[in-house]
Design an enzyme around this catalytic site. Structure first.
Site, mmCIF file in Angstrom:
data_model
loop_
_atom_site.group_PDB
_atom_site.id
_atom_site.type_symbol
_atom_site.label_atom_id
_atom_site.label_comp_id
_atom_site.label_asym_id
_atom_site.label_seq_id
_atom_site.Cartn_x
_atom_site.Cartn_y
_atom_site.Cartn_z
ATOM 1 C CB CYS A 113 -3.672 1.762 11.882
ATOM 2 S SG CYS A 113 -4.725 3.385 12.309
ATOM 3 C CG HIS A 136 -2.560 4.309 7.576
ATOM 4 N ND1 HIS A 136 -2.775 2.435 8.120
ATOM 5 C CD2 HIS A 136 -2.810 4.807 8.768
ATOM 6 C CE1 HIS A 136 -3.590 2.830 8.654
ATOM 7 N NE2 HIS A 136 -3.852 4.486 9.019
ATOM 8 C CD GLU A 170 -0.156 0.486 5.239
ATOM 9 O OE1 GLU A 170 0.695 1.169 6.935
ATOM 10 O OE2 GLU A 170 -1.561 1.260 5.993
#
Lengths: 228, 80
Positions: free
Chosen positions: A86, A202, A204
């Site tokens: 990002c 994302h 994560e």
């Protein structure tokens, strides 16, 4: 595998990224404050998501001028792996490690939701645990994720197979399927030697089934298995 | 002290959704003779330089290295 995480003021995904790395590798990455001038010994450096320096001027532009990024550019030439998520992706384009630019979403809106992605190739260290052309779900949360590059370089990126992830149609589950207007529905790209990856989604935030899916974990697992 | 203004504009081929939104808003207000709207940035810099040439050279470097992104933007410099 030695992992370093560079933390800029305004980053907000550093803790999630650190936890994802811990979950998969068993140890936290080294946290490196942006004012440092030299990276510790690392096989992989991650630039986490967030809003470094408030996204002032252009997203990632000011972070890209930090001395630590200068050291990152130098060390990436020596072959360390780099992952930008990002805002990390925006910083990688601003510092020239990745081509193109992330401009304002075509809807002008900040978009925070899941997207369906196609993993374009599974022969890189970032994607070896995916099936070929696997479709996965991952969350996005950004205002400037609209991938832009001039026509000649877009063609080159496509020809060289440097598109890592693409937003794909998914029976109207997520609408519009391309959330930001990115050219050729590009959600992530590699550099020329496939050692640097930048992506807007994302991973994560997708490492656990109880918090909305675990497709992102495969990126961390791939890196861990390929590098260590 | 020399005052320098840097104008940053999106390159012709780069889509400008913000300009487009302004265009639509102006149309809705009754300004219906508009052919196009592009949004850019203006940056004012006060700097110490021995003359205009030196100031311009400095600001050119600033523009190329930070103020503008050459992939998507053009810039022009005006000295006072």
């Amino acid at each position: 595998m030695d992992v370093s995480l560079i933390i800029f003021p305004g980053a907000n995904c550093d803790k999630d990224t650190s936890l994802a790395i811990k979950k998969i590798t068993g140890k936290h990455p080294k946290h490196v404050w942006y004012k440092e001038t030299t990276l510790p010994k690392s096989d992989l450096v991650i630039l986490p998501g967030g809003f470094s320096h408030g996204d002032y001027l252009r997203s990632g532009a000011i972070a890209a001028k930090a001395p630590i990024v200068k050291d990152l550019v130098k060390k990436s030439a020596d072959g360390i792996y780099v992952l930008g998520i990002c805002n990390g992706f925006q910083i990688l384009t601003e510092c020239g490690l990745l081509q193109g630019s992330l401009i304002r979403n075509n809807s002008l809106k900040f978009v925070s939701r899941n997207v369906k992605l196609r993993v374009e190739r599974n022969d890189t260290i970032f994607t070896s645990n995916f099936k070929e052309k696997e479709d996965v779900d991952m969350p996005i949360a950004h205002h400037d994720g609209n991938f832009y590059i001039d026509d000649a370089n877009l063609e080159k990126i496509e020809q060289e197979g440097r598109v890592a992830f693409r937003y794909i149609e998914n029976n109207s589950k997520y609408n519009p399927y391309n959330p930001n207007g990115s050219l050729n529905d590009i959600a992530g790209v590699y550099n020329k030697n496939f050692k640097i990856l930048g992506l807007m989604p994302h991973p994560e935030r997708a490492v656990d089934k109880i918090t909305g899916g675990d497709h992102g974990a495969k990126i961390f697992e791939s890196m861990f298995q390929s590098i260590s | 002290m020399i005052k320098v203004t840097v104008y940053i504009t999106l390159k012709k081929d780069v889509l400008d959704p913000q300009g487009k939104a302004i265009h639509v808003a102006l149309n809705n207000m009754g300004f219906d003779k508009i052919n196009g709207v592009r949004q850019g940035k203006l940056i004012e810099i006060d700097l110490d330089a021995k003359d205009h040439d030196q100031a311009k050279e400095q600001v050119k470097k600033m523009s190329e290295q930070l103020l503008a992104n050459p992939i998507i933007e053009d810039y022009s410099i005006e000295l006072e």
